[in-house]
Design a protein around this motif. Structure first.
Motif, PDB file in Angstrom:
ATOM      1  N   LEU A  76      85.320  69.261  26.735  1.00  0.00           N
ATOM      2  CA  LEU A  76      84.607  70.453  26.262  1.00  0.00           C
ATOM      3  C   LEU A  76      83.142  70.132  26.010  1.00  0.00           C
ATOM      4  O   LEU A  76      82.812  69.052  25.508  1.00  0.00           O
ATOM      5  CB  LEU A  76      85.251  70.979  24.979  1.00  0.00           C
ATOM      6  CG  LEU A  76      86.713  71.426  25.084  1.00  0.00           C
ATOM      7  CD1 LEU A  76      87.237  71.799  23.708  1.00  0.00           C
ATOM      8  CD2 LEU A  76      86.845  72.595  26.045  1.00  0.00           C
ATOM      9  N   ILE A  77      82.273  71.074  26.346  1.00  0.00           N
ATOM     10  CA  ILE A  77      80.850  70.960  26.044  1.00  0.00           C
ATOM     11  C   ILE A  77      80.489  72.160  25.175  1.00  0.00           C
ATOM     12  O   ILE A  77      80.484  73.301  25.656  1.00  0.00           O
ATOM     13  CB  ILE A  77      79.991  70.942  27.322  1.00  0.00           C
ATOM     14  CG1 ILE A  77      80.356  69.727  28.173  1.00  0.00           C
ATOM     15  CG2 ILE A  77      78.513  70.916  26.964  1.00  0.00           C
ATOM     16  CD1 ILE A  77      79.566  69.622  29.451  1.00  0.00           C
ATOM     17  N   PRO A  78      80.225  71.964  23.902  1.00  0.00           N
ATOM     18  CA  PRO A  78      79.952  73.100  23.011  1.00  0.00           C
ATOM     19  C   PRO A  78      78.701  73.869  23.441  1.00  0.00           C
ATOM     20  O   PRO A  78      77.800  73.329  24.096  1.00  0.00           O
ATOM     21  CB  PRO A  78      79.747  72.435  21.642  1.00  0.00           C
ATOM     22  CG  PRO A  78      80.366  71.089  21.770  1.00  0.00           C
ATOM     23  CD  PRO A  78      80.202  70.685  23.195  1.00  0.00           C
ATOM     24  N   ALA A 145      72.999  61.366  20.713  1.00  0.00           N
ATOM     25  CA  ALA A 145      74.242  62.119  20.555  1.00  0.00           C
ATOM     26  C   ALA A 145      74.151  63.063  19.359  1.00  0.00           C
ATOM     27  O   ALA A 145      74.567  64.224  19.426  1.00  0.00           O
ATOM     28  CB  ALA A 145      75.418  61.167  20.395  1.00  0.00           C
ATOM     29  N   GLY A 146      73.600  62.554  18.254  1.00  0.00           N
ATOM     30  CA  GLY A 146      73.453  63.416  17.083  1.00  0.00           C
ATOM     31  C   GLY A 146      72.457  64.527  17.298  1.00  0.00           C
ATOM     32  O   GLY A 146      72.679  65.677  16.883  1.00  0.00           O
ATOM     33  N   PRO A 154      76.503  65.902  13.096  1.00  0.00           N
ATOM     34  CA  PRO A 154      76.082  64.850  14.046  1.00  0.00           C
ATOM     35  C   PRO A 154      74.624  64.441  13.883  1.00  0.00           C
ATOM     36  O   PRO A 154      74.286  63.261  14.041  1.00  0.00           O
ATOM     37  CB  PRO A 154      76.332  65.498  15.407  1.00  0.00           C
ATOM     38  CG  PRO A 154      77.399  66.493  15.156  1.00  0.00           C
ATOM     39  CD  PRO A 154      77.130  67.023  13.792  1.00  0.00           C
ATOM     40  N   LEU A 155      73.750  65.394  13.570  1.00  0.00           N
ATOM     41  CA  LEU A 155      72.340  65.058  13.371  1.00  0.00           C
ATOM     42  C   LEU A 155      72.169  64.110  12.187  1.00  0.00           C
ATOM     43  O   LEU A 155      71.416  63.132  12.261  1.00  0.00           O
ATOM     44  CB  LEU A 155      71.524  66.333  13.160  1.00  0.00           C
ATOM     45  CG  LEU A 155      70.031  66.134  12.883  1.00  0.00           C
ATOM     46  CD1 LEU A 155      69.368  65.431  14.061  1.00  0.00           C
ATOM     47  CD2 LEU A 155      69.350  67.474  12.608  1.00  0.00           C
ATOM     48  N   LEU A 156      72.879  64.394  11.093  1.00  0.00           N
ATOM     49  CA  LEU A 156      72.797  63.498   9.934  1.00  0.00           C
ATOM     50  C   LEU A 156      73.325  62.103  10.281  1.00  0.00           C
ATOM     51  O   LEU A 156      72.775  61.091   9.849  1.00  0.00           O
ATOM     52  CB  LEU A 156      73.588  64.087   8.769  1.00  0.00           C
ATOM     53  CG  LEU A 156      72.998  65.344   8.119  1.00  0.00           C
ATOM     54  CD1 LEU A 156      73.949  65.891   7.063  1.00  0.00           C
ATOM     55  CD2 LEU A 156      71.641  65.044   7.506  1.00  0.00           C
ATOM     56  N   HIS A 238      79.554  61.647  16.699  1.00  0.00           N
ATOM     57  CA  HIS A 238      80.382  62.050  17.837  1.00  0.00           C
ATOM     58  C   HIS A 238      81.337  63.189  17.495  1.00  0.00           C
ATOM     59  O   HIS A 238      82.382  63.339  18.143  1.00  0.00           O
ATOM     60  CB  HIS A 238      81.163  60.860  18.386  1.00  0.00           C
ATOM     61  CG  HIS A 238      81.961  60.098  17.356  1.00  0.00           C
ATOM     62  ND1 HIS A 238      82.879  60.695  16.541  1.00  0.00           N
ATOM     63  CD2 HIS A 238      81.954  58.790  17.023  1.00  0.00           C
ATOM     64  CE1 HIS A 238      83.429  59.802  15.751  1.00  0.00           C
ATOM     65  NE2 HIS A 238      82.876  58.623  16.016  1.00  0.00           N
ATOM     66  N   THR A 239      80.989  64.000  16.501  1.00  0.00           N
ATOM     67  CA  THR A 239      81.852  65.118  16.117  1.00  0.00           C
ATOM     68  C   THR A 239      82.083  66.079  17.282  1.00  0.00           C
ATOM     69  O   THR A 239      83.190  66.590  17.472  1.00  0.00           O
ATOM     70  CB  THR A 239      81.235  65.883  14.926  1.00  0.00           C
ATOM     71  OG1 THR A 239      81.138  65.002  13.816  1.00  0.00           O
ATOM     72  CG2 THR A 239      82.090  67.079  14.543  1.00  0.00           C
ATOM     73  N   GLU A 240      81.047  66.343  18.067  1.00  0.00           N
ATOM     74  CA  GLU A 240      81.137  67.339  19.139  1.00  0.00           C
ATOM     75  C   GLU A 240      81.590  66.745  20.470  1.00  0.00           C
ATOM     76  O   GLU A 240      81.512  67.425  21.505  1.00  0.00           O
ATOM     77  CB  GLU A 240      79.767  68.008  19.322  1.00  0.00           C
ATOM     78  CG  GLU A 240      79.170  68.621  18.060  1.00  0.00           C
ATOM     79  CD  GLU A 240      79.971  69.812  17.557  1.00  0.00           C
ATOM     80  OE1 GLU A 240      80.822  70.319  18.316  1.00  0.00           O
ATOM     81  OE2 GLU A 240      79.760  70.240  16.408  1.00  0.00           O
ATOM     82  N   TYR A 241      82.063  65.514  20.482  1.00  0.00           N
ATOM     83  CA  TYR A 241      82.466  64.866  21.732  1.00  0.00           C
ATOM     84  C   TYR A 241      83.986  64.822  21.843  1.00  0.00           C
ATOM     85  O   TYR A 241      84.694  64.706  20.835  1.00  0.00           O
ATOM     86  CB  TYR A 241      81.903  63.453  21.822  1.00  0.00           C
ATOM     87  CG  TYR A 241      80.440  63.414  22.176  1.00  0.00           C
ATOM     88  CD1 TYR A 241      80.023  63.305  23.489  1.00  0.00           C
ATOM     89  CD2 TYR A 241      79.462  63.518  21.182  1.00  0.00           C
ATOM     90  CE1 TYR A 241      78.677  63.274  23.822  1.00  0.00           C
ATOM     91  CE2 TYR A 241      78.123  63.491  21.498  1.00  0.00           C
ATOM     92  CZ  TYR A 241      77.735  63.369  22.820  1.00  0.00           C
ATOM     93  OH  TYR A 241      76.403  63.366  23.141  1.00  0.00           O
ATOM     94  N   SER A 242      84.477  64.907  23.069  1.00  0.00           N
ATOM     95  CA  SER A 242      85.907  64.846  23.330  1.00  0.00           C
ATOM     96  C   SER A 242      86.147  64.157  24.663  1.00  0.00           C
ATOM     97  O   SER A 242      85.208  63.826  25.390  1.00  0.00           O
ATOM     98  CB  SER A 242      86.509  66.263  23.357  1.00  0.00           C
ATOM     99  OG  SER A 242      85.920  67.024  24.397  1.00  0.00           O
TER     100      SER A 242
END
Length: 405
Positions: A76-78, A145-146, A154-156, A238-242
């Motif tokens: 998935l790509i948010p 990535a963040g 992820p930014l934090l 890496h919260t938004e990575y799968s």
């Protein structure tokens, strides 16, 4: 002291260079698969529970099953991500992690199909600085990535990682300086040769202790895993990575663990040289057998990573930064000065003098810490702010005035 002839590097046929590169890559991948399985089983035993025991005999196929599961998951790509940087970040992390292993010597010169070649992909006059440079580039994978995820947590995590790497790479580089002073070279094969009699883990014990602490912070491992702290940042950078993109970050973390462990073996534990008393045997440091000593030493450090994860809770961010800037860096600077003075007055190899200097340094640090804690205990707590107002930090000098009042 004799160093390996640098001219021996760079003259292998193309097929041998390719074979050594593939061998290094396969060694890293195999080490990662085994380390994941060993860590899960080890954590289970340390926490009085069962580890993986269902997939394959005794759970030995669990790492392979996890890899297949991640590969088959939907990628998935948010919405709202910076797609080029979002896709580039895990690639940067993996490539830099693998490239750093290129200058690590796994053994002496051996014969491969009639060709005399060192068990090392390549070497440089500044090989250790090459490792530092590559690992510095690797942090861009986490930071990008963040940033590219377009999400707050992820930014934090990316911001924490940048501050963390800057802090602990300084301490790590300073721990190398004492090794350079003693070995007289920055070449990894030269440093291994310089430890033919005594390992630097004994001669340069403070540098060894600083490096062990810094390498845990550099690899974002517990108790220093603040960029991916699930307690407050969900999953961190890496919260938004799968799927495979997350697996690449996972792979990069374990490859970095292997690289810093191998570098610690090279700089402080004699590299591929056999430990005493095995070193008394003439054949212990010849042929392919030294690869076994190198792997065993590397796994000692990998076990340390797993042990720390099982036993220590995560530090607060201010504690983590204070450890790097207020303890590791000052200790490293004082120790480098001590080593430089001892080398300048030609006290080479005098272990009692080095240990005495280290003990004196430790006593001074403990005394200073106790003095500061005593001052903090005598300082009265600040009065609570009036209702409806914001707390205002004390101005410079107010805390000292309250302590003397």
């Amino acid at each position: 002291m004799t160093y390996p002839d640098p001219a021996i590097f760079g003259h292998d046929p193309w097929w041998l260079i390719l074979a050594k590169a593939v061998a290094v890559f396969a060694f890293l991948l195999l080490t990662v698969l085994v380390a994941i399985l060993v860590e899960r089983k080890l954590l289970g035993r340390m926490q009085m529970r069962y580890g993986p025991n269902r997939v394959g005999p005794w759970g030995l196929l669990q790492s392979a099953a996890d890899g297949i599961k991640l590969a088959l998951k939907e990628g998935l790509i948010p919405a709202g991500v910076d797609k080029p940087l979002y896709l580039l970040a895990p690639v940067i992390s993996v490539i830099t992690a693998i490239m750093a292993f290129a200058v690590i010597p796994l053994g002496p010169v051996v014969s491969v199909f009639g060709h005399q070649t060192p068990l090392q992909l390549t070497d440089l006059p500044v090989a250790v600085l090459y490792v530092l440079a590559i690992t510095s580039i690797g942090v861009y994978g986490i930071v990008l990535a963040g940033w590219a995820s377009g999400s707050t947590y992820p930014l934090l995590g990316g911001i924490r990682s940048s501050a963390q790497v800057v802090s602990y790479e300084i301490a790590m580089a300073l721990s190398f300086a004492a090794v350079f002073l003693y070995a007289g070279t920055m070449s990894t094969s030269g440093i291994v040769a310089a430890q033919s009699h005594t390992w630097y883990a004994f001669l340069l014990l403070p540098s060894f202790a600083v490096y062990i602490t810094a390498m845990v912070g550099e690899t974002n491992r517990a108790p220093f895993d603040l960029p991916e702290a699930e307690g407050e940042l969900v999953g961190g950078f890496h919260t938004e990575y799968s799927s495979l993109k997350f697996a690449m970050f996972f792979l990069a973390e374990y490859v970095n663990m292997t690289t810093v462990s191998a570098l610690a073996t090279t700089l402080f534990l004699g590299g591929w040289r056999a430990p005493w008393p095995l070193s008394l045997w003439d054949g212990a440091n010849t042929g392919w057998l030294p690869v076994l000593w190198f792997v065993a030493k590397t796994w000692i450090f990998l076990f340390g990573f797993m042990w720390l994860r099982a036993t220590l809770p995560r530090l607060r961010y201010d504690q983590f930064m204070a450890l790097g800037w207020k303890l590791l860096i000052p200790v490293s600077l004082v120790w480098i000065l001590t080593v430089a003075v001892l080398r300048a007055v030609h006290l080479d190899g005098v272990i009692p003098n080095l240990l005495a200097a280290a003990a004196l340094l430790a006593v001074l640090l403990v005394a200073n810490t106790l003095r500061r804690r005593g001052v903090e205990r005598r300082t009265p707590p600040p009065s609570p702010p009036p209702d409806g107002s914001f707390p205002i930090p004390p101005l410079p000098g107010q805390a000292e005035e309250a302590a003397h009042a």
